[in-house]
Design a protein around this motif. Sequence first.
Motif, mmCIF file in Angstrom:
data_model
loop_
_atom_site.group_PDB
_atom_site.id
_atom_site.type_symbol
_atom_site.label_atom_id
_atom_site.label_comp_id
_atom_site.label_asym_id
_atom_site.label_seq_id
_atom_site.Cartn_x
_atom_site.Cartn_y
_atom_site.Cartn_z
ATOM 1 N N GLU A 75 0.819 -1.222 0.000
ATOM 2 C CA GLU A 75 0.000 0.000 0.000
ATOM 3 C C GLU A 75 0.849 1.267 0.000
ATOM 4 O O GLU A 75 0.334 2.366 -0.144
ATOM 5 C CB GLU A 75 -0.911 0.015 1.229
ATOM 6 C CG GLU A 75 -1.949 -1.104 1.243
ATOM 7 C CD GLU A 75 -2.714 -1.157 2.548
ATOM 8 O OE1 GLU A 75 -2.439 -0.307 3.425
ATOM 9 O OE2 GLU A 75 -3.582 -2.039 2.695
ATOM 10 N N GLY A 76 2.176 1.097 0.174
ATOM 11 C CA GLY A 76 3.064 2.253 0.222
ATOM 12 C C GLY A 76 3.038 2.980 1.555
ATOM 13 O O GLY A 76 3.512 4.113 1.657
ATOM 14 N N LYS A 77 2.512 2.349 2.594
ATOM 15 C CA LYS A 77 2.388 3.005 3.892
ATOM 16 C C LYS A 77 3.736 3.028 4.608
ATOM 17 O O LYS A 77 4.353 1.978 4.823
ATOM 18 C CB LYS A 77 1.350 2.279 4.747
ATOM 19 C CG LYS A 77 1.018 2.987 6.054
ATOM 20 C CD LYS A 77 -0.107 2.282 6.783
ATOM 21 C CE LYS A 77 -0.463 2.973 8.095
ATOM 22 N NZ LYS A 77 -0.959 4.336 7.901
ATOM 23 N N TRP A 78 4.177 4.220 4.942
ATOM 24 C CA TRP A 78 5.418 4.456 5.678
ATOM 25 C C TRP A 78 6.682 4.073 4.933
ATOM 26 O O TRP A 78 7.770 4.136 5.473
ATOM 27 C CB TRP A 78 5.401 3.738 7.039
ATOM 28 C CG TRP A 78 4.452 4.337 8.013
ATOM 29 C CD1 TRP A 78 4.151 5.641 8.172
ATOM 30 C CD2 TRP A 78 3.648 3.627 8.968
ATOM 31 N NE1 TRP A 78 3.216 5.802 9.160
ATOM 32 C CE2 TRP A 78 2.892 4.595 9.676
ATOM 33 C CE3 TRP A 78 3.498 2.282 9.300
ATOM 34 C CZ2 TRP A 78 2.004 4.262 10.681
ATOM 35 C CZ3 TRP A 78 2.619 1.935 10.299
ATOM 36 C CH2 TRP A 78 1.875 2.913 10.987
ATOM 37 N N THR A 79 6.549 3.657 3.685
ATOM 38 C CA THR A 79 7.752 3.331 2.929
ATOM 39 C C THR A 79 8.363 4.608 2.372
ATOM 40 O O THR A 79 7.668 5.576 2.097
ATOM 41 C CB THR A 79 7.453 2.376 1.762
ATOM 42 O OG1 THR A 79 6.448 2.949 0.938
ATOM 43 C CG2 THR A 79 7.003 1.016 2.272
ATOM 44 N N LYS A 80 9.667 4.572 2.196
ATOM 45 C CA LYS A 80 10.361 5.706 1.590
ATOM 46 C C LYS A 80 9.976 5.779 0.119
ATOM 47 O O LYS A 80 10.012 4.790 -0.598
ATOM 48 C CB LYS A 80 11.869 5.518 1.723
ATOM 49 C CG LYS A 80 12.685 6.704 1.218
ATOM 50 C CD LYS A 80 14.161 6.453 1.453
ATOM 51 C CE LYS A 80 14.992 7.621 0.936
ATOM 52 N NZ LYS A 80 16.440 7.401 1.149
ATOM 53 N N LYS A 81 9.568 6.940 -0.330
ATOM 54 C CA LYS A 81 9.111 7.111 -1.703
ATOM 55 C C LYS A 81 10.265 6.983 -2.699
ATOM 56 O O LYS A 81 11.354 7.523 -2.482
ATOM 57 C CB LYS A 81 8.452 8.485 -1.881
ATOM 58 C CG LYS A 81 7.119 8.633 -1.148
ATOM 59 C CD LYS A 81 6.051 7.788 -1.803
ATOM 60 C CE LYS A 81 4.697 8.038 -1.164
ATOM 61 N NZ LYS A 81 3.632 7.193 -1.762
ATOM 62 N N ASP A 82 10.025 6.246 -3.761
ATOM 63 C CA ASP A 82 10.954 6.170 -4.875
ATOM 64 C C ASP A 82 10.529 7.255 -5.863
ATOM 65 O O ASP A 82 9.685 7.036 -6.727
ATOM 66 C CB ASP A 82 10.887 4.781 -5.510
ATOM 67 C CG ASP A 82 11.945 4.582 -6.584
ATOM 68 O OD1 ASP A 82 12.441 5.591 -7.124
ATOM 69 O OD2 ASP A 82 12.265 3.425 -6.897
ATOM 70 N N MET A 83 11.112 8.437 -5.715
ATOM 71 C CA MET A 83 10.661 9.589 -6.496
ATOM 72 C C MET A 83 10.868 9.387 -7.994
ATOM 73 O O MET A 83 10.036 9.794 -8.803
ATOM 74 C CB MET A 83 11.382 10.846 -6.011
ATOM 75 C CG MET A 83 11.014 11.258 -4.601
ATOM 76 S SD MET A 83 11.898 12.745 -4.068
ATOM 77 C CE MET A 83 11.235 13.948 -5.206
#
Length: 272
Positions: free
Chosen positions: A64-72
Amino acid sequence: MALSVVDLYKNALPKTNCKECGFPTCLAFASMVVSEKHPLKNCPYIKTEIIKTCQKELDEQHAEGKWTKKDMAQDALLWAKKRAASMEIKDLPERIGGEIINIEDGSALRLPYFEDFVLIKKESVTNIQGTALNRWEQVFIFNHIAQGGKRDPTGNWKSLQEFPNTISKIKSMHSHVEQPLIKKFAGDIQKLIEASKSLGGIDVTDKYSSSDIAFYFKVFPKIPVLLMFWDVDDSFDAEVKFLFDETIVEHLDIESILFLSERLRQLLCGES
């Protein structure tokens, strides 16, 4: 229920700070597991049943992408591909140049890029040998496709700040493009001349004699960039400017102009 760094630290890890996982503390390890998807099993003292329970929660929140570091870079590339999805490869030569060629899995646009070529397909941009370009390069190329412009350059040059909505980007241009070039080439202008020529840059110093050197780069058929450089002397610090044809905003959004500038800086500095 999603696991935060604190949850994982308090309820799952041994809190011994043994460093055997490769991190100085259990809290640092927890942070990497939650934000960077580091394997939970790398803790040598966590119980197997706890790994099974927690890993399921972690897999769900990572998905879900929760709290993960964004891969910009990946996010930007997905956005650029989405923008360009409606564009037909066969329609591109008339707008941005290049030619359609047949390849094993269909057709592609063979587009001049500096002194080489790129192959543009629906879902990828590669060099002529088939190796994918880096993601930021793909971002500004897909945005070039999506922007919809088709005008040829007029020869009317502008600095970035002369275009609308660039105030927030001026600092980035200075810190990520201009300063590294100054650091690399100040006091050694011959190296910049050689680097520029190696990228197919055309020496136009005679037309822009206010600078110590000026080089014209034809990045894409309809996107030229002008580099002007003033070397350090007894009275002034070194200075560098990238100038763009006034039509560039018809071919690239402002963010992509910055990405392209950073890539040109990398190539001049010999970075991959």
